[in-house]
Design a protein around this motif. Sequence first.
Motif, PDB file in Angstrom:
ATOM      1  N   THR A 202       0.751  -1.339   0.119  1.00  0.00           N
ATOM      2  CA  THR A 202      -0.054  -0.078  -0.009  1.00  0.00           C
ATOM      3  C   THR A 202       0.878   1.283   0.027  1.00  0.00           C
ATOM      4  O   THR A 202       2.018   1.620   0.672  1.00  0.00           O
ATOM      5  N   MET A 203       0.650   2.261  -0.823  1.00  0.00           N
ATOM      6  CA  MET A 203       1.279   3.398  -0.887  1.00  0.00           C
ATOM      7  C   MET A 203       0.122   4.501  -1.458  1.00  0.00           C
ATOM      8  O   MET A 203      -0.619   4.168  -2.271  1.00  0.00           O
ATOM      9  N   ALA A 204       0.646   5.707  -0.998  1.00  0.00           N
ATOM     10  CA  ALA A 204      -0.206   6.812  -1.474  1.00  0.00           C
ATOM     11  C   ALA A 204       0.248   7.368  -2.922  1.00  0.00           C
ATOM     12  O   ALA A 204       1.516   7.604  -3.214  1.00  0.00           O
ATOM     13  N   ALA A 205      -0.606   7.549  -3.897  1.00  0.00           N
ATOM     14  CA  ALA A 205      -0.359   7.877  -5.239  1.00  0.00           C
ATOM     15  C   ALA A 205      -1.617   8.523  -5.969  1.00  0.00           C
ATOM     16  O   ALA A 205      -2.576   8.225  -5.517  1.00  0.00           O
ATOM     17  N   THR A 206      -1.384   8.703  -7.185  1.00  0.00           N
ATOM     18  CA  THR A 206      -2.446   9.381  -7.767  1.00  0.00           C
ATOM     19  C   THR A 206      -3.130   8.443  -8.818  1.00  0.00           C
ATOM     20  O   THR A 206      -2.086   7.596  -9.336  1.00  0.00           O
ATOM     21  N   GLY A 207      -4.062   8.615  -9.518  1.00  0.00           N
ATOM     22  CA  GLY A 207      -4.385   7.923 -10.528  1.00  0.00           C
ATOM     23  C   GLY A 207      -3.603   8.045 -11.842  1.00  0.00           C
ATOM     24  O   GLY A 207      -3.252   7.176 -12.696  1.00  0.00           O
ATOM     25  N   GLU A 208      -3.079   9.148 -11.906  1.00  0.00           N
ATOM     26  CA  GLU A 208      -2.098   9.771 -13.128  1.00  0.00           C
ATOM     27  C   GLU A 208      -1.105   8.953 -12.741  1.00  0.00           C
ATOM     28  O   GLU A 208      -0.486   8.408 -13.834  1.00  0.00           O
ATOM     29  N   LEU A 209      -0.301   8.686 -11.643  1.00  0.00           N
ATOM     30  CA  LEU A 209       0.709   7.894 -11.394  1.00  0.00           C
ATOM     31  C   LEU A 209       0.781   6.418 -11.950  1.00  0.00           C
ATOM     32  O   LEU A 209       1.667   5.796 -12.560  1.00  0.00           O
ATOM     33  N   ILE A 210      -0.439   6.141 -11.529  1.00  0.00           N
ATOM     34  CA  ILE A 210      -0.826   4.601 -11.782  1.00  0.00           C
ATOM     35  C   ILE A 210      -0.939   4.437 -13.614  1.00  0.00           C
ATOM     36  O   ILE A 210      -0.243   3.774 -14.027  1.00  0.00           O
ATOM     37  N   ARG A 211      -1.461   5.374 -14.157  1.00  0.00           N
ATOM     38  CA  ARG A 211      -1.436   5.561 -15.667  1.00  0.00           C
ATOM     39  C   ARG A 211      -0.026   5.443 -16.210  1.00  0.00           C
ATOM     40  O   ARG A 211       0.395   4.949 -17.051  1.00  0.00           O
ATOM     41  N   LEU A 212       0.819   6.411 -15.641  1.00  0.00           N
ATOM     42  CA  LEU A 212       2.137   6.525 -16.163  1.00  0.00           C
ATOM     43  C   LEU A 212       2.940   5.286 -15.844  1.00  0.00           C
ATOM     44  O   LEU A 212       3.681   4.692 -16.925  1.00  0.00           O
ATOM     45  N   ILE A 213       2.810   4.446 -14.634  1.00  0.00           N
ATOM     46  CA  ILE A 213       3.516   3.555 -14.424  1.00  0.00           C
ATOM     47  C   ILE A 213       3.148   2.427 -15.459  1.00  0.00           C
ATOM     48  O   ILE A 213       3.900   1.460 -15.987  1.00  0.00           O
ATOM     49  N   ASN A 214       1.792   2.170 -15.594  1.00  0.00           N
ATOM     50  CA  ASN A 214       1.456   1.305 -16.464  1.00  0.00           C
ATOM     51  C   ASN A 214       1.860   1.626 -18.089  1.00  0.00           C
ATOM     52  O   ASN A 214       2.115   0.608 -18.713  1.00  0.00           O
ATOM     53  N   TYR A 215       2.107   2.896 -18.471  1.00  0.00           N
ATOM     54  CA  TYR A 215       2.587   3.101 -19.641  1.00  0.00           C
ATOM     55  C   TYR A 215       4.194   2.500 -19.862  1.00  0.00           C
ATOM     56  O   TYR A 215       4.474   1.965 -20.792  1.00  0.00           O
ATOM     57  N   VAL A 216       4.861   2.671 -18.655  1.00  0.00           N
ATOM     58  CA  VAL A 216       6.118   2.334 -18.699  1.00  0.00           C
ATOM     59  C   VAL A 216       5.985   0.735 -18.760  1.00  0.00           C
ATOM     60  O   VAL A 216       6.932  -0.104 -19.436  1.00  0.00           O
ATOM     61  N   ASP A 217       5.256   0.050 -17.995  1.00  0.00           N
ATOM     62  CA  ASP A 217       5.267  -1.435 -18.011  1.00  0.00           C
ATOM     63  C   ASP A 217       4.886  -1.870 -19.496  1.00  0.00           C
ATOM     64  O   ASP A 217       5.476  -2.823 -20.299  1.00  0.00           O
TER      65      ASP A 217
END
Length: 86
Positions: A25-40
């Motif tokens: 569990t970590m605090a983050a924004t939905g935008e961060l999730i999107r960006l990390i998924n782009y890198v994946d």
Amino acid sequence: MRVRTNYQQANGVIVRTTGTGAGLTMAATGELIRLINYVDDINTTLRRISASIPLMEVDERKRLAENIRSASTNLNAVLAQLEKGQ
């Protein structure tokens, strides 16, 4: 075999899960999730490209290398921005 990491948001908290079902569990924004998924997705694409290289003709490999070199320049610029915090 690589295990894909997934990021999901619930009540403003990001839960990172892996193929083993372990979560962090970590605090983050939905935008961060999107960006990390782009890198994946980029990493997945690079694995697919690597698997296709033995099947390519010499001129195809050269053209692809030129294209990747251009992307590499952009990647290095983004990394520099991240490291500087700008």
